[in-house]
Design a protein around this motif. Structure first.
Motif, mmCIF file in Angstrom:
data_model
loop_
_atom_site.group_PDB
_atom_site.id
_atom_site.type_symbol
_atom_site.label_atom_id
_atom_site.label_comp_id
_atom_site.label_asym_id
_atom_site.label_seq_id
_atom_site.Cartn_x
_atom_site.Cartn_y
_atom_site.Cartn_z
ATOM 1 N N ALA A 48 0.810 -1.214 0.000
ATOM 2 C CA ALA A 48 0.000 0.000 0.000
ATOM 3 C C ALA A 48 0.849 1.272 0.000
ATOM 4 N N TRP A 49 2.007 1.230 0.661
ATOM 5 C CA TRP A 49 2.884 2.400 0.771
ATOM 6 C C TRP A 49 4.312 2.012 0.377
ATOM 7 N N PRO A 50 4.562 1.752 -0.909
ATOM 8 C CA PRO A 50 5.895 1.265 -1.297
ATOM 9 C C PRO A 50 7.016 2.287 -1.068
ATOM 10 N N ALA A 51 6.709 3.567 -1.170
ATOM 11 C CA ALA A 51 7.760 4.579 -1.022
ATOM 12 C C ALA A 51 8.193 4.751 0.431
ATOM 13 N N GLU A 52 7.225 4.828 1.322
ATOM 14 C CA GLU A 52 7.505 4.998 2.754
ATOM 15 C C GLU A 52 6.642 4.031 3.544
ATOM 16 N N THR A 53 7.106 2.806 3.654
ATOM 17 C CA THR A 53 6.328 1.744 4.293
ATOM 18 C C THR A 53 6.285 1.954 5.801
ATOM 19 N N PRO A 54 5.088 2.117 6.369
ATOM 20 C CA PRO A 54 4.996 2.264 7.827
ATOM 21 C C PRO A 54 5.206 0.932 8.542
ATOM 22 N N GLY A 55 5.652 1.022 9.773
ATOM 23 C CA GLY A 55 5.844 -0.169 10.592
ATOM 24 C C GLY A 55 4.530 -0.653 11.183
ATOM 25 N N VAL A 56 4.591 -1.783 11.827
ATOM 26 C CA VAL A 56 3.424 -2.398 12.468
ATOM 27 C C VAL A 56 3.618 -2.329 13.976
ATOM 28 N N GLU A 57 2.605 -1.829 14.664
ATOM 29 C CA GLU A 57 2.650 -1.770 16.124
ATOM 30 C C GLU A 57 1.385 -2.416 16.668
ATOM 31 N N PHE A 58 1.546 -3.264 17.674
ATOM 32 C CA PHE A 58 0.410 -3.948 18.284
ATOM 33 C C PHE A 58 0.099 -3.366 19.652
ATOM 34 N N VAL A 59 -1.191 -3.189 19.912
ATOM 35 C CA VAL A 59 -1.707 -2.901 21.240
ATOM 36 C C VAL A 59 -2.652 -4.056 21.530
ATOM 37 N N PHE A 60 -2.400 -4.759 22.615
ATOM 38 C CA PHE A 60 -3.182 -5.957 22.907
ATOM 39 C C PHE A 60 -4.396 -5.642 23.768
ATOM 40 N N ASP A 61 -5.537 -6.097 23.314
ATOM 41 C CA ASP A 61 -6.785 -5.991 24.074
ATOM 42 C C ASP A 61 -7.026 -7.381 24.667
ATOM 43 N N LEU A 62 -6.556 -7.559 25.888
ATOM 44 C CA LEU A 62 -6.591 -8.874 26.524
ATOM 45 C C LEU A 62 -7.651 -8.908 27.618
ATOM 46 N N PRO A 63 -8.130 -10.109 27.945
ATOM 47 C CA PRO A 63 -9.049 -10.215 29.088
ATOM 48 C C PRO A 63 -8.386 -9.644 30.339
ATOM 49 N N GLU A 64 -9.194 -9.087 31.226
ATOM 50 C CA GLU A 64 -8.680 -8.348 32.384
ATOM 51 C C GLU A 64 -7.684 -9.145 33.213
ATOM 52 N N GLU A 65 -7.988 -10.409 33.503
ATOM 53 C CA GLU A 65 -7.087 -11.193 34.358
ATOM 54 C C GLU A 65 -5.744 -11.443 33.675
ATOM 55 N N ILE A 66 -5.739 -11.570 32.366
ATOM 56 C CA ILE A 66 -4.491 -11.761 31.628
ATOM 57 C C ILE A 66 -3.744 -10.437 31.524
ATOM 58 N N ALA A 67 -4.476 -9.368 31.245
ATOM 59 C CA ALA A 67 -3.859 -8.040 31.124
ATOM 60 C C ALA A 67 -3.155 -7.650 32.416
ATOM 61 N N GLU A 68 -3.746 -8.003 33.563
ATOM 62 C CA GLU A 68 -3.130 -7.681 34.859
ATOM 63 C C GLU A 68 -1.792 -8.402 35.021
ATOM 64 N N VAL A 69 -1.753 -9.669 34.644
ATOM 65 C CA VAL A 69 -0.515 -10.449 34.762
ATOM 66 C C VAL A 69 0.551 -9.883 33.827
ATOM 67 N N VAL A 70 0.164 -9.551 32.604
ATOM 68 C CA VAL A 70 1.111 -8.989 31.635
ATOM 69 C C VAL A 70 1.628 -7.639 32.124
ATOM 70 N N ALA A 71 0.744 -6.811 32.659
ATOM 71 C CA ALA A 71 1.156 -5.497 33.170
ATOM 72 C C ALA A 71 2.119 -5.652 34.343
ATOM 73 N N GLU A 72 1.820 -6.578 35.237
ATOM 74 C CA GLU A 72 2.709 -6.807 36.383
ATOM 75 C C GLU A 72 4.080 -7.279 35.910
ATOM 76 N N TYR A 73 4.095 -8.208 34.958
ATOM 77 C CA TYR A 73 5.358 -8.694 34.404
ATOM 78 C C TYR A 73 6.143 -7.538 33.775
ATOM 79 N N SER A 74 5.467 -6.698 32.993
ATOM 80 C CA SER A 74 6.139 -5.580 32.332
ATOM 81 C C SER A 74 6.758 -4.620 33.337
ATOM 82 N N ARG A 75 6.015 -4.325 34.395
ATOM 83 C CA ARG A 75 6.551 -3.429 35.436
ATOM 84 C C ARG A 75 7.787 -4.042 36.079
ATOM 85 N N GLU A 76 7.720 -5.296 36.432
ATOM 86 C CA GLU A 76 8.841 -5.962 37.102
ATOM 87 C C GLU A 76 10.046 -6.089 36.177
#
Length: 125
Positions: A48-76
């Protein structure tokens, strides 16, 4: 590739699903693995953008109990990385101070390191 396109990623029906909330890319990306999803989206961007190809970035929409564990891991993990950097700085300082008083082998023994590592620390910038 300075520009990034952000996708909200969920796990639905045993597949990873990516949606672009800003509308820069229409439709839904679906794949069985995150690496496959990222490759597919990168290919779409390159087409779609051959001249200036943008990168891919993910934001995860996870179930609350999983998101909490991932957030805690990231902080630690960030905290551990900060402690590791600080410990490395202090190792250099300690090696330089101690070797100004004692031999490298004695300093190594005090610090619990090899004499080769003490020498590396002592001569580091």
């Amino acid at each position: 590739m300075s520009k990034m396109i952000t996708y909200v990623v969920t796990f639905e029906n045993r597949r990873w699903v990516a949606r672009c909330p800003t509308g820069e890319v229409e439709g839904v990306g679906v794949a069985s693995s995150l690496s496959r999803l990222e490759r597919d989206l990168a290919e779409i961007h390159a087409w779609a953008w051959p001249a200036e190809t943008p990168g891919v970035e993910f934001v995860f929409d996870l179930p609350e109990e999983i998101a909490e564990v991932v957030a805690e891991y990231s902080r630690e993990r960030k905290l551990a990385e900060a402690h590791t950097r600080r410990a490395a700085e202090l190792a250099v300082k300690a090696a330089k101070v101690l070797t100004s008083h004692w031999s490298e082998p004695d300093t190594a023994r005090v610090m619990g390191l090899s004499k080769q590592r003490v020498h590396q620390l002592k001569v580091s910038a």
